[in-house]
Design an enzyme around this catalytic site. Structure first.
Site, mmCIF file in Angstrom:
data_model
loop_
_atom_site.group_PDB
_atom_site.id
_atom_site.type_symbol
_atom_site.label_atom_id
_atom_site.label_comp_id
_atom_site.label_asym_id
_atom_site.label_seq_id
_atom_site.Cartn_x
_atom_site.Cartn_y
_atom_site.Cartn_z
ATOM 1 N N HIS A 14 39.420 37.832 31.308
ATOM 2 C CA HIS A 14 40.768 37.271 31.374
ATOM 3 C C HIS A 14 41.623 38.118 32.304
ATOM 4 O O HIS A 14 41.196 39.152 32.805
ATOM 5 C CB HIS A 14 41.407 37.152 29.977
ATOM 6 C CG HIS A 14 41.813 38.442 29.353
ATOM 7 N ND1 HIS A 14 42.945 38.582 28.597
ATOM 8 C CD2 HIS A 14 41.243 39.663 29.356
ATOM 9 C CE1 HIS A 14 43.058 39.819 28.158
ATOM 10 N NE2 HIS A 14 42.037 40.493 28.600
ATOM 11 N N CYS A 33 44.974 45.372 33.673
ATOM 12 C CA CYS A 33 44.763 44.054 33.059
ATOM 13 C C CYS A 33 45.310 42.917 33.916
ATOM 14 O O CYS A 33 45.028 41.754 33.657
ATOM 15 C CB CYS A 33 45.395 44.015 31.672
ATOM 16 S SG CYS A 33 44.618 45.155 30.516
ATOM 17 N N HIS A 39 39.198 40.917 34.446
ATOM 18 C CA HIS A 39 38.509 42.017 33.772
ATOM 19 C C HIS A 39 37.960 41.455 32.467
ATOM 20 O O HIS A 39 38.365 40.372 32.032
ATOM 21 C CB HIS A 39 39.441 43.216 33.521
ATOM 22 C CG HIS A 39 40.486 42.961 32.477
ATOM 23 N ND1 HIS A 39 41.614 42.200 32.730
ATOM 24 C CD2 HIS A 39 40.557 43.336 31.182
ATOM 25 C CE1 HIS A 39 42.352 42.140 31.624
ATOM 26 N NE2 HIS A 39 41.733 42.818 30.673
ATOM 27 N N HIS A 41 36.050 42.009 28.334
ATOM 28 C CA HIS A 41 35.946 42.772 27.090
ATOM 29 C C HIS A 41 34.714 42.320 26.321
ATOM 30 O O HIS A 41 34.303 41.161 26.409
ATOM 31 C CB HIS A 41 37.167 42.554 26.198
ATOM 32 C CG HIS A 41 38.444 43.005 26.805
ATOM 33 N ND1 HIS A 41 38.811 44.330 26.881
ATOM 34 C CD2 HIS A 41 39.455 42.302 27.371
ATOM 35 C CE1 HIS A 41 39.996 44.430 27.458
ATOM 36 N NE2 HIS A 41 40.407 43.208 27.781
ATOM 37 N N ASP A 79 32.243 32.721 24.759
ATOM 38 C CA ASP A 79 31.269 33.732 25.193
ATOM 39 C C ASP A 79 30.889 33.548 26.661
ATOM 40 O O ASP A 79 30.506 32.446 27.084
ATOM 41 C CB ASP A 79 30.025 33.673 24.319
ATOM 42 C CG ASP A 79 29.106 34.865 24.540
ATOM 43 O OD1 ASP A 79 29.616 35.987 24.778
ATOM 44 O OD2 ASP A 79 27.875 34.683 24.467
ATOM 45 N N HIS A 80 31.023 34.628 27.423
ATOM 46 C CA HIS A 80 30.743 34.640 28.854
ATOM 47 C C HIS A 80 31.569 33.594 29.607
ATOM 48 O O HIS A 80 31.101 32.948 30.527
ATOM 49 C CB HIS A 80 29.244 34.478 29.129
ATOM 50 C CG HIS A 80 28.475 35.697 28.749
ATOM 51 N ND1 HIS A 80 28.056 35.931 27.451
ATOM 52 C CD2 HIS A 80 28.094 36.770 29.474
ATOM 53 C CE1 HIS A 80 27.418 37.089 27.406
ATOM 54 N NE2 HIS A 80 27.434 37.625 28.613
#
Length: 137
Positions: A14, A33, A39, A41, A79-80
């Site tokens: 995000h 950020c 970037h 997480h 996810d991903h």
């Protein structure tokens, strides 16, 4: 009252950026950020439900079923993925951990049966940063 927590993990990218601000202001407030190239997480999601154990099963709710719902409703969508661009339930929302936790609550609340009463969403963005949401209480 018994509380049951199921933990799931997902990876997502995000960018934190307020479109009404200059690039410099976004960098000042959000630092790395606000990177134009995004970037990511490795999120850890804790979903806690509450209730009274069923006398026939001893369960508040079946933990495997809870995991299946979380995977189907949340993990498969995030996810991903890029939270800013790819996730329908984040469309038009600022992709902070706080807003993501609220959106996850809202999605799960629509998809869990009444026996699985949501108590808390705890979302770790990093091992040292997490948010908790109790449904607007």
């Amino acid at each position: 009252m018994i509380y049951l927590t199921r933990v799931e993990n997902f990876n997502a990218a995000h960018k934190l950026s307020n479109p009404a601000w200059s690039k410099e202001k976004n960098q000042e407030v959000f630092g790395k950020c606000a990177n134009d190239n995004w970037h990511g997480h490795n999120y850890e999601l804790h979903v806690t439900i509450k209730g009274t154990p069923d006398p026939e099963t001893g369960f508040v709710f079946n933990a495997k079923t809870l995991g299946d719902v979380i995977k189907d409703v949340i993990v498969e969508k995030v996810d991903h993925r890029n939270l800013n661009m790819d996730v329908d339930f984040m469309a038009g929302k600022f992709t902070s951990a706080e807003n993501l936790a609220i959106a996850i609550w809202d999605e799960l609340a629509k998809n869990l049966p009444p026996a699985a009463q949501l108590h808390c969403i705890k979302l770790y963005e990093t091992p040292r940063i997490y948010v908790e949401y109790y449904g607007g209480q």
